[in-house]
Design a protein around this motif. Sequence first.
Motif, PDB file in Angstrom:
ATOM      1  N   ARG A 109      -0.423  53.722 -27.756  1.00  0.00           N
ATOM      2  CA  ARG A 109      -0.843  54.606 -27.708  1.00  0.00           C
ATOM      3  C   ARG A 109      -2.128  54.061 -26.461  1.00  0.00           C
ATOM      4  O   ARG A 109      -2.311  54.915 -24.949  1.00  0.00           O
ATOM      5  CB  ARG A 109      -1.777  55.445 -28.611  1.00  0.00           C
ATOM      6  N   GLN A 110      -3.101  52.837 -26.224  1.00  0.00           N
ATOM      7  CA  GLN A 110      -4.033  52.440 -25.746  1.00  0.00           C
ATOM      8  C   GLN A 110      -2.709  52.202 -24.183  1.00  0.00           C
ATOM      9  O   GLN A 110      -3.231  52.482 -22.824  1.00  0.00           O
ATOM     10  CB  GLN A 110      -4.709  50.877 -26.211  1.00  0.00           C
ATOM     11  N   GLU A 111      -2.098  51.460 -24.360  1.00  0.00           N
ATOM     12  CA  GLU A 111      -1.329  50.866 -23.395  1.00  0.00           C
ATOM     13  C   GLU A 111       0.000  52.530 -22.577  1.00  0.00           C
ATOM     14  O   GLU A 111      -0.764  52.680 -21.802  1.00  0.00           O
ATOM     15  CB  GLU A 111      -0.278  50.242 -23.768  1.00  0.00           C
ATOM     16  N   LEU A 137      -2.059  52.139 -32.814  1.00  0.00           N
ATOM     17  CA  LEU A 137      -2.541  52.148 -31.820  1.00  0.00           C
ATOM     18  C   LEU A 137      -2.569  51.205 -29.699  1.00  0.00           C
ATOM     19  O   LEU A 137      -3.578  51.728 -28.806  1.00  0.00           O
ATOM     20  CB  LEU A 137      -4.344  52.183 -32.367  1.00  0.00           C
ATOM     21  N   VAL A 138      -2.643  50.473 -30.351  1.00  0.00           N
ATOM     22  CA  VAL A 138      -1.697  49.646 -28.809  1.00  0.00           C
ATOM     23  C   VAL A 138      -0.584  49.935 -28.126  1.00  0.00           C
ATOM     24  O   VAL A 138      -0.799  50.071 -26.438  1.00  0.00           O
ATOM     25  CB  VAL A 138      -1.844  48.279 -29.694  1.00  0.00           C
ATOM     26  N   ALA A 145      -1.578  55.188 -22.629  1.00  0.00           N
ATOM     27  CA  ALA A 145      -3.042  55.793 -22.117  1.00  0.00           C
ATOM     28  C   ALA A 145      -3.017  54.985 -20.462  1.00  0.00           C
ATOM     29  O   ALA A 145      -3.506  55.658 -19.965  1.00  0.00           O
ATOM     30  CB  ALA A 145      -4.151  56.324 -23.179  1.00  0.00           C
ATOM     31  N   ARG A 146      -3.329  54.251 -20.316  1.00  0.00           N
ATOM     32  CA  ARG A 146      -3.761  53.485 -19.276  1.00  0.00           C
ATOM     33  C   ARG A 146      -2.948  53.788 -18.146  1.00  0.00           C
ATOM     34  O   ARG A 146      -2.994  53.403 -17.121  1.00  0.00           O
ATOM     35  CB  ARG A 146      -3.882  51.447 -19.683  1.00  0.00           C
TER      36      ARG A 146
END
Length: 86
Positions: A51-53, A48-49, A55-56
């Motif tokens: 994925r978040q990066e 999830l981390v 997306a950023r």
Amino acid sequence: MRVEGEMTIYRAAELKPGLLDTVREHAAPALDLSAVTEFDSAGLQLLLVARQEAARLGKRLAIGAASGAVRDVCALLGVDLEEATT
């Protein structure tokens, strides 16, 4: 990036930099989790981390393959691997 062995709390600190580097350095980052032998909620948090990066950075993180251990934990927690990485 191919992850082998455990993707658990015991390796989270070791794996995190490599996962984030993969996301940052590749236009279309992808993970191969087919050789993951153990997977827990810390492993899911790493995904999830990452994925978040992605997306950023305006990217999509893809899971090319996932072992039974990864699929079992995701099923238990009600997490769709495709949704977790898009």
